[in-house]
Scaffold this motif. Structure first.
Motif, short mmCIF file in Angstrom:
data_model
loop_
_atom_site.label_atom_id
_atom_site.label_comp_id
_atom_site.label_asym_id
_atom_site.label_seq_id
_atom_site.Cartn_x
_atom_site.Cartn_y
_atom_site.Cartn_z
N ILE A 108 0.84 -1.20 0.00
CA ILE A 108 0.00 0.00 0.00
C ILE A 108 0.87 1.25 0.00
CG2 ILE A 108 -1.62 1.37 1.39
CD1 ILE A 108 -2.92 -1.35 2.19
N ASP A 109 1.90 1.27 0.86
CA ASP A 109 2.80 2.43 0.90
C ASP A 109 3.49 2.63 -0.45
OD1 ASP A 109 2.13 2.84 3.54
OD2 ASP A 109 3.97 1.94 4.35
N GLU A 110 3.91 1.54 -1.05
CA GLU A 110 4.57 1.59 -2.36
C GLU A 110 3.62 2.18 -3.41
OE1 GLU A 110 5.48 -2.06 -5.13
OE2 GLU A 110 6.97 -1.97 -3.51
N ARG A 111 2.39 1.72 -3.40
CA ARG A 111 1.40 2.21 -4.36
C ARG A 111 1.04 3.68 -4.10
NH1 ARG A 111 2.15 -1.48 -8.16
NH2 ARG A 111 1.37 -3.50 -7.57
N MET A 112 0.95 4.06 -2.83
CA MET A 112 0.61 5.44 -2.49
C MET A 112 1.73 6.39 -2.93
SD MET A 112 -2.41 5.45 -1.17
CE MET A 112 -2.57 6.96 -0.26
N ALA A 113 2.97 5.93 -2.86
CA ALA A 113 4.11 6.76 -3.27
C ALA A 113 4.12 6.95 -4.78
CB ALA A 113 5.41 6.12 -2.81
N ASN A 114 3.58 5.99 -5.51
CA ASN A 114 3.50 6.06 -6.97
C ASN A 114 2.06 6.40 -7.31
OD1 ASN A 114 3.57 5.74 -9.70
ND2 ASN A 114 4.08 3.56 -9.68
N ARG A 115 1.78 7.66 -7.45
CA ARG A 115 0.40 8.14 -7.61
C ARG A 115 -0.13 7.99 -9.04
NH1 ARG A 115 -2.95 9.20 -3.32
NH2 ARG A 115 -1.67 9.79 -1.56
N SER A 116 0.28 6.95 -9.73
CA SER A 116 -0.31 6.72 -11.04
C SER A 116 -1.75 6.27 -10.85
CB SER A 116 0.51 5.67 -11.80
OG SER A 116 0.58 4.49 -11.06
N ALA A 117 -2.32 5.69 -11.86
CA ALA A 117 -3.72 5.26 -11.77
C ALA A 117 -3.96 4.46 -10.50
CB ALA A 117 -4.08 4.43 -12.99
N GLY A 118 -5.12 4.67 -9.90
CA GLY A 118 -5.47 3.96 -8.68
C GLY A 118 -5.51 2.45 -8.88
N ILE A 119 -5.18 1.73 -7.82
CA ILE A 119 -5.18 0.28 -7.86
C ILE A 119 -6.13 -0.21 -6.79
CG2 ILE A 119 -3.78 -1.79 -7.59
CD1 ILE A 119 -1.37 0.02 -8.41
N PRO A 120 -7.12 -0.98 -7.17
CA PRO A 120 -8.08 -1.47 -6.18
C PRO A 120 -7.40 -2.33 -5.11
CG PRO A 120 -8.85 -1.87 -8.42
CD PRO A 120 -7.43 -1.41 -8.52
N ILE A 121 -7.87 -2.20 -3.88
CA ILE A 121 -7.29 -2.97 -2.78
C ILE A 121 -7.35 -4.47 -3.04
CG2 ILE A 121 -9.41 -3.06 -1.40
CD1 ILE A 121 -5.83 -2.63 -0.03
N GLU A 122 -8.36 -4.91 -3.79
CA GLU A 122 -8.47 -6.33 -4.12
C GLU A 122 -7.26 -6.78 -4.92
OE1 GLU A 122 -10.91 -4.10 -4.75
OE2 GLU A 122 -12.38 -4.68 -3.22
N ASP A 123 -6.79 -5.92 -5.83
CA ASP A 123 -5.60 -6.25 -6.62
C ASP A 123 -4.35 -6.29 -5.75
OD1 ASP A 123 -7.29 -6.35 -8.77
OD2 ASP A 123 -6.56 -4.51 -9.70
N VAL A 124 -4.28 -5.37 -4.78
CA VAL A 124 -3.15 -5.36 -3.85
C VAL A 124 -3.13 -6.65 -3.06
CG1 VAL A 124 -2.16 -4.22 -1.82
CG2 VAL A 124 -3.09 -2.85 -3.70
N MET A 125 -4.29 -7.09 -2.58
CA MET A 125 -4.38 -8.33 -1.82
C MET A 125 -3.96 -9.53 -2.66
SD MET A 125 -5.26 -7.54 1.24
CE MET A 125 -5.81 -9.09 1.90
N LYS A 126 -4.44 -9.60 -3.91
CA LYS A 126 -4.08 -10.71 -4.79
C LYS A 126 -2.58 -10.73 -5.03
CE LYS A 126 -8.44 -10.80 -7.32
NZ LYS A 126 -9.10 -10.45 -8.56
N GLU A 127 -1.97 -9.55 -5.25
CA GLU A 127 -0.54 -9.47 -5.47
C GLU A 127 0.23 -9.94 -4.25
OE1 GLU A 127 2.87 -6.07 -6.27
OE2 GLU A 127 0.81 -5.64 -6.88
N THR A 128 -0.22 -9.54 -3.07
CA THR A 128 0.43 -9.95 -1.83
C THR A 128 0.38 -11.45 -1.66
OG1 THR A 128 -0.15 -7.87 -0.79
CG2 THR A 128 0.42 -9.68 0.68
N LEU A 129 -0.78 -12.03 -1.86
CA LEU A 129 -0.92 -13.47 -1.71
C LEU A 129 -0.10 -14.22 -2.75
CD1 LEU A 129 -4.69 -13.65 -0.82
CD2 LEU A 129 -2.75 -13.92 0.72
N ALA A 130 -0.03 -13.70 -3.97
CA ALA A 130 0.75 -14.34 -5.02
C ALA A 130 2.24 -14.32 -4.68
CB ALA A 130 0.50 -13.66 -6.36
N ARG A 131 2.72 -13.26 -4.07
CA ARG A 131 4.13 -13.16 -3.69
C ARG A 131 4.50 -14.15 -2.60
NH1 ARG A 131 5.85 -6.79 -3.42
NH2 ARG A 131 5.24 -6.25 -5.54
N SER A 132 3.55 -14.54 -1.78
CA SER A 132 3.85 -15.46 -0.68
C SER A 132 3.89 -16.91 -1.11
CB SER A 132 2.83 -15.27 0.45
OG SER A 132 1.55 -15.70 0.03
N GLU A 133 3.49 -17.21 -2.34
CA GLU A 133 3.47 -18.60 -2.80
C GLU A 133 4.81 -19.05 -3.31
OE1 GLU A 133 0.29 -18.72 -5.63
OE2 GLU A 133 -1.21 -18.69 -4.05
#
Length: 88
Positions: A63-88
């Motif tokens: 979230i902090d990384e995305r907030m620092a990069n103020r390009s197009a908004g990213i839905p929290i659902e996408d952030v969650m999916k990315e986080t879970l994918a990184r943990s696999e």
């Protein structure tokens, strides 16, 4: 990484106390299968809490990384999916 015991749910039912004790005392998770498919695990409460803390830190970091990069908004659902994918 050491090999975790893998047992069917039927086998675990027969000696659940031993499986729980192994997770608690020896910090050794047991993977549980149903019809040959891995479906769950018995882990110590400390392991679960460490995972939950890591997951929360990782979500906040993304979230902090995305907030620092103020390009197009990213839905929290996408952030969650990315986080879970990184943990696999």
């Amino acid at each position: 990484m050491t090999q975790m015991p893998i047992e069917s749910i039927r086998d675990v039912r027969a000696h659940l106390a031993e499986v729980v004790e192994r997770a608690d005392r020896d910090d050794q998770p047991t993977v549980i299968t149903r019809r040959g498919k891995e479906v769950a695990a018995v882990v110590s409460i400390d392991t679960l809490r460490k995972y939950q803390q890591w997951e929360e830190r990782e979500i906040n970091r993304i979230i902090d990384e995305r907030m620092a990069n103020r390009s197009a908004g990213i839905p929290i659902e996408d952030v969650m999916k990315e986080t879970l994918a990184r943990s696999e």
